[in-house]
Design a protein around this motif. Structure first.
Motif, PDB file in Angstrom:
ATOM      1  N   PHE A   1       1.134  -0.806   0.218  1.00 29.40           N
ATOM      2  CA  PHE A   1      -0.391  -0.312  -0.173  1.00 29.40           C
ATOM      3  C   PHE A   1       0.936   1.380  -0.704  1.00 29.40           C
ATOM      4  O   PHE A   1       1.504   1.246   1.247  1.00 29.40           O
ATOM      5  CB  PHE A   1      -0.826   0.088   0.990  1.00 29.40           C
ATOM      6  N   GLU A   2       0.635   2.135  -1.233  1.00 32.18           N
ATOM      7  CA  GLU A   2       2.083   2.944  -1.374  1.00 32.18           C
ATOM      8  C   GLU A   2       0.616   4.123  -1.390  1.00 32.18           C
ATOM      9  O   GLU A   2       1.698   5.343  -0.968  1.00 32.18           O
ATOM     10  CB  GLU A   2       2.499   3.285  -2.025  1.00 32.18           C
ATOM     11  N   GLY A   3      -0.584   4.345  -0.514  1.00 31.78           N
ATOM     12  CA  GLY A   3      -1.018   5.598  -0.325  1.00 31.78           C
ATOM     13  C   GLY A   3      -1.022   6.414  -1.862  1.00 31.78           C
ATOM     14  O   GLY A   3      -0.599   6.135  -2.597  1.00 31.78           O
ATOM     15  N   PHE A   4      -1.085   7.562  -1.077  1.00 33.67           N
ATOM     16  CA  PHE A   4      -1.054   9.393  -2.282  1.00 33.67           C
ATOM     17  C   PHE A   4       0.487   9.072  -2.307  1.00 33.67           C
ATOM     18  O   PHE A   4       1.657   9.015  -1.938  1.00 33.67           O
ATOM     19  CB  PHE A   4      -1.346   9.986  -1.245  1.00 33.67           C
ATOM     20  N   LEU A   5       0.723   9.492  -4.105  1.00 34.38           N
ATOM     21  CA  LEU A   5       2.092   9.624  -3.903  1.00 34.38           C
ATOM     22  C   LEU A   5       2.306  10.505  -3.706  1.00 34.38           C
ATOM     23  O   LEU A   5       1.810  11.917  -3.665  1.00 34.38           O
ATOM     24  CB  LEU A   5       2.783   9.453  -5.434  1.00 34.38           C
ATOM     25  N   PRO A   6       3.950  11.159  -3.353  1.00 32.53           N
ATOM     26  CA  PRO A   6       4.045  12.671  -3.044  1.00 32.53           C
ATOM     27  C   PRO A   6       3.480  13.917  -4.715  1.00 32.53           C
ATOM     28  O   PRO A   6       4.019  12.898  -5.706  1.00 32.53           O
ATOM     29  CB  PRO A   6       5.973  13.072  -3.080  1.00 32.53           C
ATOM     30  N   PRO A   7       3.285  15.355  -4.090  1.00 35.67           N
ATOM     31  CA  PRO A   7       2.434  15.759  -5.391  1.00 35.67           C
ATOM     32  C   PRO A   7       3.685  16.018  -6.289  1.00 35.67           C
ATOM     33  O   PRO A   7       3.761  16.315  -7.774  1.00 35.67           O
ATOM     34  CB  PRO A   7       1.757  16.431  -5.004  1.00 35.67           C
ATOM     35  N   LYS A   8       4.567  16.250  -5.907  1.00 41.52           N
ATOM     36  CA  LYS A   8       5.372  17.116  -6.607  1.00 41.52           C
ATOM     37  C   LYS A   8       7.639  16.547  -5.518  1.00 41.52           C
ATOM     38  O   LYS A   8       7.852  15.763  -6.630  1.00 41.52           O
ATOM     39  CB  LYS A   8       5.978  18.678  -5.911  1.00 41.52           C
ATOM     40  N   LYS A   9       7.771  17.500  -5.393  1.00 41.79           N
ATOM     41  CA  LYS A   9       8.711  15.881  -4.414  1.00 41.79           C
ATOM     42  C   LYS A   9       9.108  15.007  -4.087  1.00 41.79           C
ATOM     43  O   LYS A   9       8.379  14.946  -3.059  1.00 41.79           O
ATOM     44  CB  LYS A   9       9.514  18.023  -3.352  1.00 41.79           C
ATOM     45  N   GLY A  10      10.367  14.368  -4.535  1.00 47.23           N
ATOM     46  CA  GLY A  10       9.994  13.108  -4.159  1.00 47.23           C
ATOM     47  C   GLY A  10       9.234  12.092  -5.347  1.00 47.23           C
ATOM     48  O   GLY A  10       9.055  10.787  -4.162  1.00 47.23           O
ATOM     49  N   ARG A  11       8.995  12.253  -5.784  1.00 46.30           N
ATOM     50  CA  ARG A  11       7.563  11.576  -6.422  1.00 46.30           C
ATOM     51  C   ARG A  11       8.648  10.897  -7.685  1.00 46.30           C
ATOM     52  O   ARG A  11       8.421  10.265  -7.852  1.00 46.30           O
ATOM     53  CB  ARG A  11       6.284  12.459  -7.503  1.00 46.30           C
ATOM     54  N   LYS A  12       9.366  11.106  -8.346  1.00 46.06           N
ATOM     55  CA  LYS A  12      10.243  10.744  -9.204  1.00 46.06           C
ATOM     56  C   LYS A  12      10.983   9.375  -8.710  1.00 46.06           C
ATOM     57  O   LYS A  12      10.842   8.427  -8.775  1.00 46.06           O
ATOM     58  CB  LYS A  12      11.362  11.263  -9.805  1.00 46.06           C
ATOM     59  N   THR A  13      12.080   9.360  -7.437  1.00 43.78           N
ATOM     60  CA  THR A  13      12.446   8.786  -6.505  1.00 43.78           C
ATOM     61  C   THR A  13      11.430   7.614  -6.012  1.00 43.78           C
ATOM     62  O   THR A  13      12.322   6.674  -6.213  1.00 43.78           O
ATOM     63  CB  THR A  13      13.494   9.616  -5.552  1.00 43.78           C
TER      64      THR A  13
END
Length: 227
Positions: free
Chosen positions: A130-142
């Motif tokens: 379960f990952e929930g909400f991904l970071p909207p900006k910073k850290g999203r690609k990582t």
């Protein structure tokens, strides 16, 4: 007195449990993420108990006062707008503070959006993350890159206005043929579960007005196929 964690319906108000109703009726105070939304539920259940807002923007300030009230013997219940508190909603900090202060935490079983979405998907449910909400900006690609070779079924929450962007990111990362399912408006009249490859699901939503809470289930990497 223990802190009561009370799940509330994610859409259909009839999904409230008998135990949850009993606990809310006996509470001295109900902590609610949004007192206006929770007020609708409590009115439907004919429950008249004091409410106080407890959300992501004020939970740090509220902690000491809530712990004090619990130690004084008050019965306090925590609810969120929908589903189980602390699952992509406020609650973790309060639960941790209770444990640190030797206050019992009692979590009732109940509605959580990702469970029916996972079961509805038809994708493997014996092992999942379960990952929930991904970071909207910073850290999203990582974060996305770290999931590139995840073998377990993956579960994400997403807002309607970011769904298409998210699906495009998944296609770039996992490939257009990776199987997935997008669940929308779970338990409500217009519940929808769109299954298929990521490219098929993207095409389904591309020219539509998208509303409602979104749960995305993505198949994990099949290592046999990837070799």
């Amino acid at each position: 007195m223990p802190l009561k964690i009370v799940p509330t319906p994610i859409g259909n108000l009839e999904d409230i449990t008998l135990r949850a109703i009993k606990v809310l009726e006996s509470s001295d105070l109900i902590l609610a993420e949004d007192t206006r939304k929770s007020g609708i539920l409590l009115k439907h259940l004919e429950i008249k108990r004091p409410m106080q807002s407890f959300h992501i923007f004020n939970e740090h300030k509220q902690l000491d006062n809530v712990i004090k009230n619990l130690k004084e013997g008050n019965t306090i219940s925590l609810i969120s707008d929908a589903g189980t508190p602390a699952i992509s909603d406020p609650g973790f900090l309060l639960v941790r503070a209770c444990i640190e202060n030797d206050i019992t935490v009692e979590c009732l079983p109940g509605a959580t959006a990702f469970v029916p979405a996972l079961v509805n998907s038809g994708l493997p449910s014996d092992s999942f993350v379960f990952e929930g909400f991904l970071p909207p900006k910073k850290g999203r690609k990582t974060k996305l890159d770290s999931l590139a070779e995840e073998p377990r079924t993956m579960i994400f929450y997403e807002s309607p206005h970011r769904l298409l962007k998210c699906l495009n990111e998944f296609i770039a990362l996992f490939g257009s043929e990776r199987r997935a399912c997008v669940s929308r408006e779970l338990t409500k009249i217009h519940e929808e579960n769109v299954r298929g490859t990521l490219s098929e699901i993207l095409a389904n939503f591309a020219d539509r007005s998208i509303k409602g809470e979104i749960v995305i289930i993505v198949e994990g990497l099949n290592r046999k196929k990837s070799k």
